[in-house]
Design an enzyme around this catalytic site. Structure first.
Site: not given
Ligand code: 3H9
Length: 699
Positions: A61, A102, A105, A125
């Site tokens: 992210a 992310g 992911e 994270e």
């Protein structure tokens, strides 16, 4: 456009392109979904490859979007992953270089994954105080098994793609590409080979269990509790992964989401995210652009084989750079080398260093008693006694012998680097490199930029710092630079607290509960109280009338220099480091109070913490205003990496922002009314007063 769309025959390739690391910001997410739509609508496309341009598949992210509306704007990462899963054509993730957070992911949402060797795979994270919030805690255990996945999630550490591919039963990678260069070609061929496969495999449909069930998670929870003091994220990672083993996939996902939001709003996560950016910002010097030419550092000389000189030398030996150490006497050299050996042998014994590496490093070390032997070094670092006269002798000598273009550095912790540069005819080559003790362990390096230090010298030492794995922070010239200038005010408050009624152990305990690794008095005993004593004597001459508690001087007059003399603020038993409260010291403090006519009062832990920390904050504000530090984040990095400031609070300046600068100023006004304390001391720095009045923050 943050992703490109191309069709190779019957395979569409979506290439994320958002430098530097293909962060999944709003524009990239939107471009991926557009690509998926385009590929779905094109009857000639039979399969889709998702990959990343440049030096990453994806770093996750986009952290710069956190806390802004863009972070959750649709399509958010969940929607993108759902769109991938629901795509009626096979989607293959082609992973190289870095697949983190992310990014990983997203890959786990794809129907298939192919990886290049050497790719770093991680869910980091937790290092930002959060947990993987786009299904990572639910999907990774399904492809790697609960234990491997949980280890990765709780540690945040990256694992090499080949290593994961070798794990028995792993379902993370369907294929390994021959090389990073052939990845795209291999991915397209693989996508073609699965173009007709139906139903399309989804990670969410894989089972997720641990044979020991909840007992395993209880064990894991106990483990992380010990490791992660003051940080809530690791324990919540365990909760999230446990949820993956308990209910339906969607329920686990909802649990993950709930925990993710809680953590995202936590002050600990704000602190860790601040540190992430502050750490990267420190290497940027506003007027020294990244393309500034640099000098080569192929060999280093160190003047002084004491604890500091030896520790400094080890940094370079560890990085494979040859070092010559100079001393005045052979015995001092022998002692210094023996200490370096002992340090390395300790690491070998603990299994932290292979013995051939140890030999290799020692092989890079030379010693000498003759300055002439240093003349060809590219960088020389002086680590001699902290006294201007001694520094003068060293720098005059270096100026005579060193080759033109060599960088001359001083490890001074408080002295004027401009004056030191003035002892040479090459002030442009002189810089301060203030290492922290033990220099081979501590991350912080204050780089002190003199008035005439060359830009190329600054650029060179900043990149050298990276090579020796230091966090380098640039400081201007002033007494104490950033760290010690601030710690002086902290130390003064610690002394006043004793005068007013606190004991050393009360002060230490209060600030240690706040999260400091060590309180000021235990720290003084470890570092040696005589060092501060010498500095105070110098400062007292330079600044007549300077107000401070005399207790620390009295302690030194009693010969209590700290652990090295078996007695300091505390008593120490031979061979042990446990700090035992000392009746003798308490009596000295009481007598001192009587001399001053002070009736002791009970001081709360809250007041202790506020006075110590706000003293740092106010001086930090002066330092910013004086241009000694370029940013508040630099000051935070100094305190986090050099002074044991608690990580979960993000440094003194961020802590002040969190408390609210208005509240900081109010507290300072209260302290100004304290009769013993120096009213001038608590005068808010103009920058602090201004920001507080405007409702602004340092960061
Ligand atoms: C996440 O994914 C949440 C999801 O689970 C859920 C969402 C719902 N975003 O380190 P470097 C910048 S959380 C934005 O020096 P390297 C960095 O600031 C995210 N920017 O390079 C720097 O900028 P600048 C989980 C990022 O080659 C530049 O890239 N991911 C991001 O030594 C170079 O950085 C992470 O925590 C990002 N995600 O190492 C990954 N990442 O040049 C964190 C980097 O202006 N990143 N930047 O100073 C890293 O670990 C390293 O940066 C990486 C590259 C290994 C990627």
């Amino acid at each position: 456009m943050s992703a490109e769309y191309e069709v190779h025959g019957d395979v569409a390739v979506i290439t994320m392109n958002n430098p530097p690391v293909n962060g999944l910001g709003y524009a990239t997410r939107a471009a991926i979904t557009r690509g998926l739509d385009q590929a779905s609508a094109d009857a000639s496309v039979k399969a889709i490859v998702v990959t990343g341009a440049g030096k990453a598949f994806s770093g996750g992210a986009d952290i710069t979007e956190f806390g802004t509306p863009k972070a959750t704007a649709e399509p958010n990462l969940h929607s993108v992953i759902r769109a991938v899963e629901n795509c009626d054509k096979p989607v293959v993730a082609a992973i190289h270089s870095v697949a983190m957070g992310g990014g990983l992911e997203l890959a786990l949402g794809c129907h298939y994954r192919i990886a290049a060797p050497g790719a770093k795979i991680a869910l980091p994270e937790v290092k930002l105080g959060i947990l993987p919030g786009a299904g990572g805690t639910q999907r990774l255990p399904r492809v790697l098994g609960v234990e491997t996945a949980l280890n990765m999630i709780v540690s945040g550490e990256a694992v090499n793609s080949e290593l994961l591919a070798q794990q028995p039963g792993q379902k993370l990678f369907d294929r390994m590409a021959g090389s990073a260069e052939s990845l795209l070609e291999d991915a397209i061929a693989f996508a073609r080979s699965v173009a007709a496969a139906r139903p399309l495999p989804l990670v969410r449909n894989l089972p997720c269990k641990h044979p020991l069930g909840d007992a395993y998670f209880q064990f894991a929870r106990n483990m992380v509790k010990g490791m992660a003091k003051n940080l809530p994220a690791p324990a919540k990672c365990v909760d999230a992964v446990q949820a993956a083993t308990q209910g339906r996939f969607e329920e686990g996902l909802a649990k993950e989401r709930e925990l993710f939001v809680q953590l995202m709003l936590s002050p600990e996560s704000r602190a860790l995210r601040h540190i992430f950016f502050a750490e990267r910002a420190t290497s940027k010097i506003p007027d020294v652009p990244p393309d500034t030419p640099q000098r080569d550092i192929r060999s280093v000389a160190v003047i002084g084989a004491g604890t500091m000189g030896g520790g400094i030398a080890m940094n370079f030996l560890n990085a494979g750079i040859p070092v010559t150490i100079l001393e005045m006497k052979q015995e001092a050299l022998d002692r210094g080398v023996a200490t370096i050996r002992k340090n390395y042998e300790g690491q070998v014994k603990k299994g932290k260093l292979k013995s051939d590496k140890y030999e290799q490093r020692m092989g890079l070390l030379k010693t000498t008693l003759d300055y002439q032997d240093l003349k060809d070094a590219d960088l020389v670092i002086e680590a001699v006694f902290e006294e201007m006269g001694v520094k003068r002798q060293v720098f005059e000598k270096l100026d005579q012998v060193m080759k033109p273009g060599a960088i001359l550095a001083s490890n001074t912790s408080t002295l004027d680097v401009n004056e030191i540069a003035g002892f040479t005819r090459r002030a442009q080559d002189v810089v301060g490199l203030h290492f922290f003790s033990p220099a081979n362990v501590m991350k912080l390096l204050e780089v002190v930029r003199g008035a005439k230090t060359g830009k190329d010298v600054m650029a060179t030492v900043m990149s050298m710092a990276k090579k020796i794995k230091k966090t380098a922070v640039v400081s201007g010239v002033c007494d104490g630079f950033i760290g010690n200038r601030m710690v002086e005010q902290y130390g003064r408050q610690a002394g006043f607290l004793l005068d007013e009624g606190a004991t050393p152990q009360q002060v230490d305990k209060a600030i240690e509960r706040f999260g400091f690794a060590m309180g000021p008095f235990r720290m003084g005993d470890l570092a040696g109280n005589d060092i501060g004593w010498a500095i105070r004597k110098r400062r007292a001459l330079e600044r007549p009338g300077m107000l401070y508690s005399r207790t620390a001087d009295k302690l030194c007059e009693m010969g209590r220099f700290g652990q090295k003399t078996g007695a300091g603020w505390y008593d120490y038993q031979a061979g042990k480091r446990d700090a035992i409260p000392s009746a003798q010291v308490e009596k000295m403090i009481e007598d001192h109070r009587k001399e001053l006519g002070i009736t002791p009062r009970k001081i709360s832990d809250e007041e202790i913490v506020q006075r110590l920390v706000f003293a740092l904050v106010n001086e930090g504000a002066h330092i910013l205003e004086d241009g000694i530090a370029a940013r508040a984040g630099d000051i935070d990095m100094v305190y986090l990496t050099g002074y044991g400031f608690p990580l979960h609070r993000g440094g003194p300046m961020l802590y002040a922002d969190e408390v609210g600068l208005f509240n900081v100023v109010q507290a300072m006004k209260r302290f100004q009314r304290n009769p013993r304390d120096d009213a001038k001391f608590w005068e808010p720095a103009p920058l602090l007063a201004r920001l507080a009045a405007e409702g602004k923050t340092f960061n």
